[in-house]
Design a protein around this motif. Structure first.
Motif, short mmCIF file in Angstrom:
data_model
loop_
_atom_site.label_atom_id
_atom_site.label_comp_id
_atom_site.label_asym_id
_atom_site.label_seq_id
_atom_site.Cartn_x
_atom_site.Cartn_y
_atom_site.Cartn_z
N CYS A 148 73.26 -7.28 63.29
CA CYS A 148 74.48 -6.52 62.93
C CYS A 148 74.98 -6.00 64.35
CB CYS A 148 74.18 -5.43 62.08
SG CYS A 148 75.64 -4.26 61.65
N HIS A 149 76.25 -5.92 64.58
CA HIS A 149 76.69 -5.34 65.67
C HIS A 149 77.14 -4.03 65.65
CE1 HIS A 149 77.97 -5.37 70.04
NE2 HIS A 149 77.34 -6.33 69.90
N ASN A 150 76.84 -3.25 64.39
CA ASN A 150 76.76 -1.80 64.49
C ASN A 150 75.21 -1.78 65.07
OD1 ASN A 150 75.99 0.89 63.73
ND2 ASN A 150 77.62 0.95 62.21
N LEU A 151 75.45 -1.44 66.33
CA LEU A 151 73.96 -1.62 67.07
C LEU A 151 73.05 -0.56 66.56
CD1 LEU A 151 75.64 -2.23 70.53
CD2 LEU A 151 74.34 -3.84 69.08
N SER A 152 73.50 0.54 66.14
CA SER A 152 72.47 1.50 65.32
C SER A 152 71.88 0.89 64.35
CB SER A 152 73.28 2.75 65.04
OG SER A 152 73.69 3.60 66.15
N HIS A 153 72.47 -0.01 63.54
CA HIS A 153 72.12 -0.81 62.31
C HIS A 153 70.89 -1.74 62.91
CE1 HIS A 153 75.62 -0.02 59.66
NE2 HIS A 153 74.90 0.99 59.88
N ALA A 154 71.28 -2.41 64.26
CA ALA A 154 70.37 -3.44 64.57
C ALA A 154 68.93 -2.52 64.87
CB ALA A 154 70.76 -3.99 65.65
N ALA A 155 69.26 -1.44 65.55
CA ALA A 155 68.07 -0.41 65.94
C ALA A 155 67.18 -0.17 64.73
CB ALA A 155 68.53 0.69 66.83
N GLU A 156 67.68 -0.01 63.70
CA GLU A 156 67.21 0.28 62.34
C GLU A 156 66.77 -0.90 61.55
OE1 GLU A 156 70.27 2.40 60.41
OE2 GLU A 156 69.90 4.44 61.82
N GLY A 157 66.53 -2.06 62.31
CA GLY A 157 65.84 -3.29 61.61
C GLY A 157 66.98 -4.36 61.18
N LEU A 158 68.16 -4.25 61.42
CA LEU A 158 69.04 -5.27 60.69
C LEU A 158 69.04 -6.49 61.86
CD1 LEU A 158 70.53 -6.48 58.72
CD2 LEU A 158 72.25 -4.99 58.73
N LEU A 159 68.05 -6.87 61.98
CA LEU A 159 68.09 -8.06 63.45
C LEU A 159 67.08 -9.18 63.07
CD1 LEU A 159 67.78 -7.20 66.84
CD2 LEU A 159 66.10 -8.61 66.11
N ALA A 160 67.54 -10.55 63.05
CA ALA A 160 66.72 -11.62 63.03
C ALA A 160 66.96 -12.31 64.03
CB ALA A 160 66.98 -12.20 61.58
N HIS A 161 66.33 -13.74 63.98
CA HIS A 161 66.29 -14.62 65.27
C HIS A 161 66.48 -15.87 64.72
CE1 HIS A 161 64.28 -11.26 67.24
NE2 HIS A 161 65.15 -11.59 68.52
#
Length: 480
Positions: free
Chosen positions: A446-459
């Motif tokens: 997610c490019h709401n980068l605060s959401h990425a920092a809260e775990g909304l990130l995969a590879h």
């Protein structure tokens, strides 16, 4: 009985808490579980050994650069045109940083020097499908550049269009505080005739700006001239932009041209975080001006000196990219997909690195127990992105552009909607497709980068490709 009851409650909580704790350093290759999407499998335990390391997936190193830029990152106060200053980060003493402009086919070289950003810094080329080693993600494709150090990026400008660059080290803070700039690639013959204006939208100290300027910004343009405005949303939330004073066409989205884009008079453009939109219009012959609004009383006023542009309210309607423009070939057949993935976004209570709270989930799981989407070069990939989390998410896959096939079961009928920053609202489901043609280990977040920092990130990882870099550890890598 009271003690037993307490143990019955606290025991599982303690186990969940302990299981959520992240080690001080780890490889993204170890996180989560492999998802092969119905395609061929590999022994996941061998992913650290043999094969190709991302360090080998570089841009050309055997010829001189056509475009060479040095960017110096500093922690310093940013001066705004209204006289205020805000604490942040700069590139060459400015935010936004310098525009990097190249022609298609040229070799671009950017030397990043970190003078005083204490956490380290990188440069990610947002939306530009560079070789994996040039992608600029701390702990995945490189180590963060520490104060006093430098790093060189090299890539061929193979695609035209509007893109941007930003730090991918502690990105939810560093981008917000100013570490970003624009990348524009023109056709080999150069920029088309007329006025070509970049418009980076960013909020500094609570005030929305265009290219660092709040309020109205005048852009000189003669009556009858053709104007292209390249809108870039560098903030973490969605914005809406609209044009008044003349019909306009939405000629490109996320760096990709729209086919047979029709004129628009009373509809806004929805611009996700990280997204770009190029609009074109003609300045009226009668001496008036055209206004390009980005909300929050911030706009470009384009026309002859002194020409007025009426302030119009934000339109209720928006351009629907699912049906805007005319169909055209996309170059592959999504019906012959060799991998099919789900990226279902939710939210639930749990622990993230020992912290209790409501956290984002991917396919029902909390970070780091999330999928590693596995592909092989040449795969045709279909991915369903569904959002039932209660909030909107601008989803950004590095290294690839995907084409939107459908939204909520309704098939796309307009110009092919190629995207790298896709707004998925709460309750929406999108199906996208792309060809796996850029080997590496790629972030999908997610490019709401605060959401990425809260775990909304995969590879997304290609079989046979590994990375030697690690999150945390001696490299002090913290991409989000």
């Amino acid at each position: 009985m009271a003690i037993a009851a307490a143990l019955a409650v606290l025991g599982p909580l303690g186990w969940w808490w302990r299981a959520s704790l992240m080690p001080g350093t780890y490889s993204v290759m170890d996180m989560g579980y492999p998802d092969y999407g119905g395609g061929s499998r590999v022994d996941h335990s061998t992913m650290h050994h043999g094969g190709t390391e991302v360090t080998a997936l570089t841009g050309p190193r055997d010829r001189p650069a056509d475009v060479s830029v040095t960017l110096v990152a500093r922690a310093e106060r940013i001066g705004l045109p209204d006289g205020r200053t805000v604490a942040g980060y700069t590139l060459n003493h400015a935010s936004p940083g310098p525009q990097i402009r190249a022609r298609q086919g040229q070799l671009v070289e950017v030397r990043l020097v970190n003078e005083s950003v204490p956490d380290g810094v990188t440069l990610h080329w947002h939306g530009y499908d560079v070789p994996n080693a040039e992608d600029g993600v701390a702990g995945v494709t490189q180590d963060a550049v520490a104060p006093g150090d430098s790093h060189v990026y090299r890539f061929v400008a193979k695609d035209t269009g509007t893109y941007w660059y930003h730090s991918h080290q502690v990105s939810h803070e560093q981008v917000r505080l100013g570490l970003f700039g624009a990348l524009v690639v023109d056709p080999p013959t150069g920029a088309p005739a007329g006025v070509d204006r970049l418009a980076l939208v960013h909020t500094y100290g609570g005030r929305r700006t265009v290219d660092g300027r709040p309020g109205e910004t005048r852009v000189a343009a003669a009556p009858g001239s053709t104007v292209r405005v390249r809108l870039v949303n560098t903030d973490q939330g969605t914005i809406r932009a609209w044009v008044s004073g003349a019909p306009y066409r939405l000629v490109a989205v996320d760096g990709r041209d729209r086919t047979a884009a029709p004129p628009v008079t009373a509809a806004a453009i929805v611009l996700p975080a990280g997204g770009r939109a190029d609009v074109e219009f003609a300045v009226p012959d009668g001496g008036g001006a055209v206004r390009v609004d980005v909300g929050a009383a911030t706009a470009l006023v384009v026309g002859p000196e002194g020409a007025a542009a009426a302030v119009t309210p934000e339109p209720a309607a928006s351009i629907d990219l699912l049906s805007y423009g005319e169909p055209a070939p996309i170059g592959f057949d999504p019906g012959r997909a060799t991998r099919r993935f789900d990226y279902r976004i939710g939210r639930r209570f749990g622990f993230l690195d020992g912290r209790p709270g409501l956290w984002w989930t991917i396919n029902g799981r909390l970070y780091p127990d999330v999928p590693m989407y596995m592909v092989s070069a040449g795969d045709v990939v279909r991915m369903t992105i569904a959002n039932d989390s209660g909030e909107t998410h601008p989803m950004h896959l590095h290294g690839h552009h995907a084409v939107v096939l459908s939204r909520n079961g309704v098939a796309a009928t307009g110009s092919p909607w190629w995207t790298d920053s896709l707004e998925v609202a709460d309750g929406e489901t999108y199906e996208i497709a792309f060809v796996a043609d850029n080997p590496g280990v790629w972030v999908d977040h997610c490019h709401n980068l605060s959401h990425a920092a809260e775990g909304l990130l995969a590879h997304l990882a290609y079989t046979g490709v590994t990375t030697p870099y690690r999150i945390g550890g001696g490299g002090h890598n913290h991409p989000e």
